[in-house]
Design a protein around this motif. Sequence first.
Motif, PDB file in Angstrom:
ATOM      1  N   PRO A  84       0.801  -1.235   0.000  1.00  0.00           N
ATOM      2  CA  PRO A  84       0.000   0.000   0.000  1.00  0.00           C
ATOM      3  C   PRO A  84       0.832   1.282   0.000  1.00  0.00           C
ATOM      4  N   ARG A  85       2.053   1.231   0.519  1.00  0.00           N
ATOM      5  CA  ARG A  85       2.863   2.449   0.586  1.00  0.00           C
ATOM      6  C   ARG A  85       3.965   2.471  -0.465  1.00  0.00           C
TER       7      ARG A  85
ATOM      8  N   GLN B 120      -6.105   0.583  -9.426  1.00  0.00           N
ATOM      9  CA  GLN B 120      -5.393   1.105  -8.260  1.00  0.00           C
ATOM     10  C   GLN B 120      -4.503   0.023  -7.661  1.00  0.00           C
TER      11      GLN B 120
ATOM     12  N   GLY C  32      -1.657   0.008  -4.613  1.00  0.00           N
ATOM     13  CA  GLY C  32      -0.958   0.821  -3.615  1.00  0.00           C
ATOM     14  C   GLY C  32      -1.340   2.278  -3.759  1.00  0.00           C
ATOM     15  N   ARG C  33      -0.322   3.136  -3.834  1.00  0.00           N
ATOM     16  CA  ARG C  33      -0.575   4.569  -3.983  1.00  0.00           C
ATOM     17  C   ARG C  33      -0.705   4.998  -5.439  1.00  0.00           C
ATOM     18  N   GLU C  34      -0.496   4.043  -6.344  1.00  0.00           N
ATOM     19  CA  GLU C  34      -0.482   4.395  -7.760  1.00  0.00           C
ATOM     20  C   GLU C  34      -1.703   3.874  -8.495  1.00  0.00           C
TER      21      GLU C  34
END
Length: 416
Positions: free
Chosen positions: A43-44, A83, A85-87
Amino acid sequence: MAACGLDFGTSNTTLGTIAKGRTALLALEGSEVTIPSAIFYEPRGGSRIGRAAIGAYVEGLDGRLMRSLKSVLGSSLLNEITQVGRERLSFRQVIAGYIGAVKKRAEAACGHELTQVVHGRPVHFVDGNEAGDRKAEEALREIAHEIGFKDVIFQYEPIAAALDYEQQIDHEEIALIADIGGGTSDFSIIRLGPGHARRADRAQDILANDGVRIGGTDFDRQISLRRIMPQLGMGSPMKRKDLDVPSSFFHDLASWHSINRLYDPAVLRSINEVRRDAAKPELIDRLVKTVEERRGHALAGAVEAAKIGLSDVPETTIPLDWLERDLEVSFGRHDLAGDTADLADRIAARIGKCLAQAGINAKAVDAVFLTGGSTKLTHVREAIAASLPDARAVTGDSFGSVGLGLTIDAKRRFGH
């Protein structure tokens, strides 16, 4: 030498290189030369591939697992944004990330940069769609260049398997190569033998190529729909007369590349709306729990493992006690054969088309070389054997023959 053979498969990937004139597959994950075609996004930021990716998911770590990446090639999903993680990435970018990570591991293993590749491809990425087929190959070509390959040549996967098999024989023969993989079933009929192996151009030795987009993941899907999804409410009635629970949720849950669609909050709301109008809401509760706990990939993995296990044992059980106490599904080889008979028959039917294309009859085929994980399914082997009853059956390396053959081809095309 900067050349290699790359077999990017629906389920597993291999990569081979040439050192001191000899071809070999490289260890890509620990001591393993095969690596699952899977990527896990944290996720990060950051990602893991192969067994580490599947392990992270099974351990319950936050993130997103993606498998069967090859299945989206030639489809509208390829450029769909998702989607991770963050991207937000397209499936095309996901495939590039995975293959790029494999390339880096291979370069670390062999100690030098790899710039030339013979890239495997199925006979048909998409059945009956030449434009989709071209788009799929072109996408893989562009990805290969983006991750650092300068020279890219494609070879049909069953032809690659034939080149591996050819090293085992000391006489000339006509062989049918059956490569039944995770996403496609491909066949080639080719003249093989020591005299043919020395030729620079093998085009005249290739008598036929054919294939169909059916593979191991289709068997998994069919097992899941027949055996597992009814336990989660598939086919159960709605309160309104003559209506069943919508089947789309279950089809997505049974298909590796579409499982993540269910994790959209809007989809979960739709499932809960269905639950309110379902005649057996207790079954839909199981579906809700599966989606809420993001167990889709674990469930698909359990189905795949059970299918593989039936190659060695006559009966198997998939435990579902995480859904409900003592809940389980048991089935055997006979059930598997019955549930997937149509798939096995459609695979075997391509052999007839291949023979017609080659202009020969079944008696002209000396040997059938079997490779790909799905050739371990007894009823698939029997269906193939029934089409060529006089041919000698030879079993190759289920997961390595194509990669080795691609590497042999790389040596021939780029060798010094």
